[in-house]
Design a protein around this motif. Sequence first.
Motif, mmCIF file in Angstrom:
data_model
loop_
_atom_site.group_PDB
_atom_site.id
_atom_site.type_symbol
_atom_site.label_atom_id
_atom_site.label_comp_id
_atom_site.label_asym_id
_atom_site.label_seq_id
_atom_site.Cartn_x
_atom_site.Cartn_y
_atom_site.Cartn_z
ATOM 1 N N LEU A 107 0.814 -1.224 0.000
ATOM 2 C CA LEU A 107 0.000 0.000 0.000
ATOM 3 C C LEU A 107 0.844 1.269 0.000
ATOM 4 O O LEU A 107 0.306 2.376 -0.100
ATOM 5 C CB LEU A 107 -0.922 0.005 1.227
ATOM 6 C CG LEU A 107 -2.023 -1.061 1.252
ATOM 7 C CD1 LEU A 107 -2.672 -1.124 2.636
ATOM 8 C CD2 LEU A 107 -3.066 -0.797 0.181
ATOM 9 N N GLY A 108 2.159 1.121 0.123
ATOM 10 C CA GLY A 108 3.026 2.295 0.136
ATOM 11 C C GLY A 108 3.091 3.000 1.484
ATOM 12 O O GLY A 108 3.631 4.105 1.579
ATOM 13 N N ILE A 109 2.556 2.377 2.529
ATOM 14 C CA ILE A 109 2.623 2.960 3.871
ATOM 15 C C ILE A 109 4.023 2.784 4.446
ATOM 16 O O ILE A 109 4.568 3.681 5.084
ATOM 17 C CB ILE A 109 1.590 2.311 4.815
ATOM 18 C CG1 ILE A 109 0.178 2.407 4.217
ATOM 19 C CG2 ILE A 109 1.644 2.943 6.193
ATOM 20 C CD1 ILE A 109 -0.314 3.813 3.991
ATOM 21 N N ALA A 110 4.597 1.600 4.235
ATOM 22 C CA ALA A 110 5.966 1.310 4.667
ATOM 23 C C ALA A 110 6.862 1.205 3.443
ATOM 24 O O ALA A 110 6.421 0.817 2.357
ATOM 25 C CB ALA A 110 6.014 0.023 5.469
ATOM 26 N N LEU B 184 13.288 17.137 2.533
ATOM 27 C CA LEU B 184 12.000 17.636 3.004
ATOM 28 C C LEU B 184 10.936 17.554 1.914
ATOM 29 O O LEU B 184 9.778 17.219 2.179
ATOM 30 C CB LEU B 184 12.136 19.076 3.493
ATOM 31 C CG LEU B 184 12.874 19.262 4.829
ATOM 32 C CD1 LEU B 184 13.065 20.739 5.127
ATOM 33 C CD2 LEU B 184 12.119 18.589 5.964
ATOM 34 N N THR B 185 11.337 17.863 0.674
ATOM 35 C CA THR B 185 10.395 17.774 -0.449
ATOM 36 C C THR B 185 9.944 16.330 -0.646
ATOM 37 O O THR B 185 8.754 16.052 -0.843
ATOM 38 C CB THR B 185 11.044 18.302 -1.736
ATOM 39 O OG1 THR B 185 11.393 19.674 -1.558
ATOM 40 C CG2 THR B 185 10.093 18.180 -2.922
ATOM 41 N N GLU B 186 10.899 15.403 -0.586
ATOM 42 C CA GLU B 186 10.562 13.984 -0.746
ATOM 43 C C GLU B 186 9.666 13.505 0.387
ATOM 44 O O GLU B 186 8.755 12.709 0.171
ATOM 45 C CB GLU B 186 11.844 13.151 -0.794
ATOM 46 C CG GLU B 186 12.654 13.339 -2.072
ATOM 47 C CD GLU B 186 13.892 12.463 -2.100
ATOM 48 O OE1 GLU B 186 14.108 11.707 -1.121
ATOM 49 O OE2 GLU B 186 14.639 12.535 -3.085
ATOM 50 N N ARG B 187 9.939 13.980 1.592
ATOM 51 C CA ARG B 187 9.128 13.593 2.746
ATOM 52 C C ARG B 187 7.693 14.090 2.580
ATOM 53 O O ARG B 187 6.733 13.352 2.819
ATOM 54 C CB ARG B 187 9.732 14.159 4.033
ATOM 55 C CG ARG B 187 9.131 13.588 5.319
ATOM 56 C CD ARG B 187 9.682 14.317 6.544
ATOM 57 N NE ARG B 187 11.131 14.250 6.620
ATOM 58 C CZ ARG B 187 11.870 15.037 7.390
ATOM 59 N NH1 ARG B 187 11.292 15.966 8.150
ATOM 60 N NH2 ARG B 187 13.180 14.925 7.410
ATOM 61 N N TYR B 188 7.561 15.335 2.157
ATOM 62 C CA TYR B 188 6.235 15.915 1.935
ATOM 63 C C TYR B 188 5.478 15.114 0.873
ATOM 64 O O TYR B 188 4.317 14.736 1.062
ATOM 65 C CB TYR B 188 6.381 17.379 1.506
ATOM 66 C CG TYR B 188 5.076 18.064 1.172
ATOM 67 C CD1 TYR B 188 4.270 18.612 2.168
ATOM 68 C CD2 TYR B 188 4.640 18.160 -0.150
ATOM 69 C CE1 TYR B 188 3.071 19.240 1.853
ATOM 70 C CE2 TYR B 188 3.445 18.789 -0.479
ATOM 71 C CZ TYR B 188 2.667 19.334 0.529
ATOM 72 O OH TYR B 188 1.482 19.940 0.210
ATOM 73 N N ASP B 189 6.146 14.853 -0.255
ATOM 74 C CA ASP B 189 5.504 14.119 -1.356
ATOM 75 C C ASP B 189 5.139 12.700 -0.929
ATOM 76 O O ASP B 189 4.095 12.172 -1.336
ATOM 77 C CB ASP B 189 6.426 14.078 -2.573
ATOM 78 C CG ASP B 189 6.587 15.441 -3.224
ATOM 79 O OD1 ASP B 189 5.738 16.325 -2.987
ATOM 80 O OD2 ASP B 189 7.580 15.627 -3.956
ATOM 81 N N LYS B 190 5.992 12.092 -0.122
ATOM 82 C CA LYS B 190 5.758 10.712 0.340
ATOM 83 C C LYS B 190 4.402 10.580 1.024
ATOM 84 O O LYS B 190 3.623 9.662 0.731
ATOM 85 C CB LYS B 190 6.887 10.313 1.303
ATOM 86 C CG LYS B 190 6.695 9.006 2.066
ATOM 87 C CD LYS B 190 7.821 8.850 3.086
ATOM 88 C CE LYS B 190 7.643 7.626 3.956
ATOM 89 N NZ LYS B 190 7.833 6.380 3.201
ATOM 90 N N TYR B 191 4.103 11.508 1.917
ATOM 91 C CA TYR B 191 2.854 11.400 2.687
ATOM 92 C C TYR B 191 1.654 11.967 1.931
ATOM 93 O O TYR B 191 0.527 11.509 2.123
ATOM 94 C CB TYR B 191 3.034 12.058 4.059
ATOM 95 C CG TYR B 191 3.977 11.253 4.921
ATOM 96 C CD1 TYR B 191 3.518 10.135 5.603
ATOM 97 C CD2 TYR B 191 5.328 11.558 4.996
ATOM 98 C CE1 TYR B 191 4.386 9.347 6.349
ATOM 99 C CE2 TYR B 191 6.202 10.778 5.746
ATOM 100 C CZ TYR B 191 5.725 9.671 6.411
ATOM 101 O OH TYR B 191 6.587 8.883 7.142
ATOM 102 N N ARG B 192 1.886 12.924 1.052
ATOM 103 C CA ARG B 192 0.794 13.442 0.231
ATOM 104 C C ARG B 192 0.322 12.407 -0.787
ATOM 105 O O ARG B 192 -0.849 12.378 -1.154
ATOM 106 C CB ARG B 192 1.242 14.708 -0.516
ATOM 107 C CG ARG B 192 1.399 15.933 0.356
ATOM 108 C CD ARG B 192 0.068 16.479 0.822
ATOM 109 N NE ARG B 192 -0.740 17.001 -0.258
ATOM 110 C CZ ARG B 192 -1.976 17.447 -0.123
ATOM 111 N NH1 ARG B 192 -2.562 17.412 1.063
ATOM 112 N NH2 ARG B 192 -2.646 17.914 -1.143
ATOM 113 N N ASP B 193 1.241 11.540 -1.223
ATOM 114 C CA ASP B 193 0.905 10.567 -2.261
ATOM 115 C C ASP B 193 0.283 9.291 -1.713
ATOM 116 O O ASP B 193 -0.121 8.412 -2.483
ATOM 117 C CB ASP B 193 2.166 10.197 -3.060
ATOM 118 C CG ASP B 193 2.652 11.348 -3.923
ATOM 119 O OD1 ASP B 193 1.864 12.287 -4.158
ATOM 120 O OD2 ASP B 193 3.826 11.319 -4.353
ATOM 121 N N MET B 194 0.200 9.147 -0.403
ATOM 122 C CA MET B 194 -0.385 7.919 0.166
ATOM 123 C C MET B 194 -1.881 7.869 -0.067
ATOM 124 O O MET B 194 -2.565 8.894 0.031
ATOM 125 C CB MET B 194 -0.106 7.836 1.674
ATOM 126 C CG MET B 194 1.321 7.454 2.008
ATOM 127 S SD MET B 194 1.539 7.309 3.798
ATOM 128 C CE MET B 194 3.290 6.900 3.848
#
Length: 318
Positions: free
Chosen positions: A257-260, A302-312
Amino acid sequence: MPSELEFEKPLSELKNKIQELKGFMEKNGLDLSGEVRRLEEHLDELTEETYNHLSAWQRVQIARQPGRPTTLDYIKGVCTEFIELHGDRNFRDDPSIVGGVGLIDGKPVTIIGHQKGRDTKENIHRNFGMAHPEGYRKALRLMKQAEKFGRPVVMFIDTAGAYPGMSAEERGQSEAIARNLLEMAGLRVPTISFVTGEGGSGGALGLGITDRVYVLQYAWYSVIAPESAAAILWKDSTQASRAAEVMRITGPDLVDLGIADELIQEPKGGAQKDPAAMVATVREKIIESLRELAKKPIDELLTERYDKYRDMGEYVER
């Protein structure tokens, strides 16, 4: 020591039979090595079959087993030196969350995690790993200290959930967790987290907004525990095994699911069977991840972190 689960009893019975046969051989001077070898081969096959086809509920049961490494066990195994820090500078020290500064691979790292007990007395002291708001505020204090001194942060998640009592609510439980989510999203140092056992609701998420999220093979991570979900959905908490299946809360599901980001393999039967091996595996992953993240400029991270959680998640707009 880990207790025996119902589905593990056939393995235990076969192990006992092998030990009895070996004892009989030694006592009577008989050579039954061929029979012992066949039984050991059968045990290996049965072990593979059992642990390769676990249900979601069986994985939840393993995640709750006593004897699994705790945060302090991981700290002891991955750090060459460690200083524990206490208190939220506001109310008190919460022993259900531990944290401090340690050396990993010769570099200073801030480590924070939920801490369960080994026996009833310690579990009462640790509140069964269910943190109060001061626990999350202590964690945030250590995160901000790490940011100030440029130290990466490693988190260990293992809780059934944040403590839901009235005293915790009166001291701002929801606000404390929400504040952690906000601050972790913008923390200007590399961050990684491991779901090592239970990952229950906001209590887990309060340490979980990181650049990399790793989940152990038999751990679970969800908005709610299976028993509570069953009580809500079907008015029957005994339907927990059914809930665990439909909720998709196990390690493989979380990666799908892309959570982990990655599933960390455990020793056969779970981390509680060989804690030292589990700690060594986690240590290698920490070193590997921190080296990888250290190569990236912080703004890119930080950009990757933001995108990671926005894309879930998936949704459809109409």
